[in-house]
Design a protein around this motif. Structure first.
Motif, short mmCIF file in Angstrom:
data_model
loop_
_atom_site.label_atom_id
_atom_site.label_comp_id
_atom_site.label_asym_id
_atom_site.label_seq_id
_atom_site.Cartn_x
_atom_site.Cartn_y
_atom_site.Cartn_z
N VAL A 108 -62.92 -104.21 23.20
CA VAL A 108 -61.61 -104.81 23.21
C VAL A 108 -61.52 -105.26 24.58
O VAL A 108 -61.84 -104.76 25.60
CB VAL A 108 -60.55 -103.65 22.98
CG1 VAL A 108 -59.21 -104.23 23.43
CG2 VAL A 108 -60.45 -102.90 21.77
N GLY A 109 -60.76 -106.52 24.55
CA GLY A 109 -60.61 -107.32 25.73
C GLY A 109 -59.53 -106.67 26.59
O GLY A 109 -59.61 -106.26 27.68
N PHE A 110 -58.36 -106.69 25.81
CA PHE A 110 -57.03 -106.15 26.27
C PHE A 110 -56.26 -105.60 25.42
O PHE A 110 -56.19 -106.20 24.35
CB PHE A 110 -56.31 -107.36 27.03
CG PHE A 110 -56.99 -108.25 27.99
CD1 PHE A 110 -56.59 -107.83 29.37
CD2 PHE A 110 -57.62 -109.41 27.76
CE1 PHE A 110 -57.70 -108.65 30.48
CE2 PHE A 110 -58.22 -110.05 28.67
CZ PHE A 110 -58.10 -109.66 30.06
N THR A 111 -55.32 -104.41 25.77
CA THR A 111 -54.56 -103.97 24.85
C THR A 111 -52.96 -104.48 25.31
O THR A 111 -52.66 -104.21 26.57
CB THR A 111 -54.39 -102.33 24.99
OG1 THR A 111 -55.74 -101.76 24.56
CG2 THR A 111 -53.50 -101.77 24.17
N GLY A 166 -69.02 -108.82 27.93
CA GLY A 166 -70.37 -109.34 27.64
C GLY A 166 -71.20 -108.36 28.07
O GLY A 166 -72.37 -108.19 27.21
N ARG A 167 -71.07 -107.47 29.26
CA ARG A 167 -72.15 -106.67 29.85
C ARG A 167 -72.04 -105.68 28.76
O ARG A 167 -73.10 -104.78 28.46
CB ARG A 167 -71.68 -106.54 31.25
CG ARG A 167 -72.84 -105.35 31.64
CD ARG A 167 -72.65 -105.24 33.11
NE ARG A 167 -72.17 -106.43 34.10
CZ ARG A 167 -71.37 -106.59 35.05
NH1 ARG A 167 -70.64 -105.64 35.28
NH2 ARG A 167 -71.22 -107.76 35.48
N GLU A 168 -70.87 -105.02 28.43
CA GLU A 168 -70.55 -103.86 27.47
C GLU A 168 -71.49 -104.21 26.26
O GLU A 168 -72.18 -103.29 25.87
CB GLU A 168 -69.26 -103.61 27.29
CG GLU A 168 -68.43 -103.27 28.35
CD GLU A 168 -66.90 -102.89 28.07
OE1 GLU A 168 -66.62 -102.90 26.79
OE2 GLU A 168 -66.04 -103.07 28.91
N SER A 222 -62.54 -112.83 34.05
CA SER A 222 -63.17 -111.69 34.61
C SER A 222 -63.12 -110.49 33.59
O SER A 222 -64.43 -109.79 33.71
CB SER A 222 -62.07 -110.91 35.80
OG SER A 222 -62.52 -109.77 36.16
N ARG A 223 -62.48 -110.36 32.47
CA ARG A 223 -62.75 -109.23 31.48
C ARG A 223 -63.98 -109.85 30.66
O ARG A 223 -64.80 -108.92 30.13
CB ARG A 223 -61.55 -109.16 30.83
CG ARG A 223 -61.80 -108.19 29.70
CD ARG A 223 -61.96 -106.70 30.21
NE ARG A 223 -62.32 -105.86 28.98
CZ ARG A 223 -63.07 -104.98 29.06
NH1 ARG A 223 -63.92 -105.13 29.91
NH2 ARG A 223 -63.26 -104.15 28.00
N LEU A 224 -64.07 -111.04 30.37
CA LEU A 224 -65.12 -111.66 29.44
C LEU A 224 -66.52 -111.24 30.07
O LEU A 224 -67.59 -110.98 29.31
CB LEU A 224 -65.00 -113.04 28.94
CG LEU A 224 -64.34 -113.30 27.84
CD1 LEU A 224 -62.98 -112.60 27.57
CD2 LEU A 224 -64.19 -114.85 27.46
#
Length: 195
Positions: free
Chosen positions: A155-158, A35-37, A29-31
């Motif tokens: 950043v994907g995840f902190t 990718g859009r960002e 989901s985050r990818l």
């Protein structure tokens, strides 16, 4: 592959994990959003992606499928962890790039930003090649470990200060193929029989 001998079998995706920190579904989901960002940031400009391998192989491959901007890809190998849970030396660049970076928009992709030393060394090396810009993208950001003044652009995840494996992240070249990101059991970190 070493496995923990303590406790009953669990429902975790691998017996050597203490717990799952980021699920496979959360990564997927985050990818898409990441990718859009990145696509929004670069638009129609071509990006020269430099993946820091081996750790960023899975992340880079999956992320690039969600980037709509034109992309060129190269990889670089950096040594810093070897068989330890902490960096054991100053990072060393082990490979040279094949692509010319002069006047190109460079996006460095790495699996994790913790101390920041590896990414700092690679950024400095890329800037010697006179790119138009250099930005960074990391799957995981472990801010509490930072030794240098560096923040990733994407950043994907902190995450908290835990030793994690899976989805490309390893310990002594093991666990990269686990589909989630999990915390490695403490009794399996730096066991002498692996040396």
């Amino acid at each position: 592959m070493p496995t923990s001998k303590k406790g009953p079998k669990s429902k975790l995706p691998h017996p050597d994990l203490e717990r799952v920190l980021v699920s496979e579904a959360a990564i997927k989901s985050r990818l898409k959003l990441l990718g859009r960002e990145i696509s929004d940031a670069y638009g129609d400009q071509e990006i020269t992606v430099i993946a820091i391998i081996n750790g960023a192989v899975f992340f880079s491959a999956d992320l690039l499928r969600h980037i709509t901007s034109p992309v060129r890809l190269d990889c670089i190998r950096v040594s810093s962890y070897r068989n330890s849970t902490s960096p054991v030396s100053e990072p060393r660049i082990l490979d040279t790039l094949l692509l010319d970076l002069e006047n190109r928009h460079v996006l460095l992709i790495d699996d994790i930003l913790d101390t920041g030393r590896t990414l700092s060394v690679v950024i400095a090396e890329m800037r010697k090649r006179k790119p138009a810009s250099v930005k960074t993208c990391v799957l995981l950001d472990k801010k509490v470990r930072r030794d240098v003044d560096l923040e990733a652009d994407f950043v994907g995840f902190t995450i908290p200060d835990r030793f994690v494996v899976g989805y490309g992240l390893d310990f002594a070249e093991r666990y990269r193929n686990i589909s989630c990101i999990g915390v490695l059991k403490p009794d399996l970190q730096n066991p002498p029989e692996w040396a």
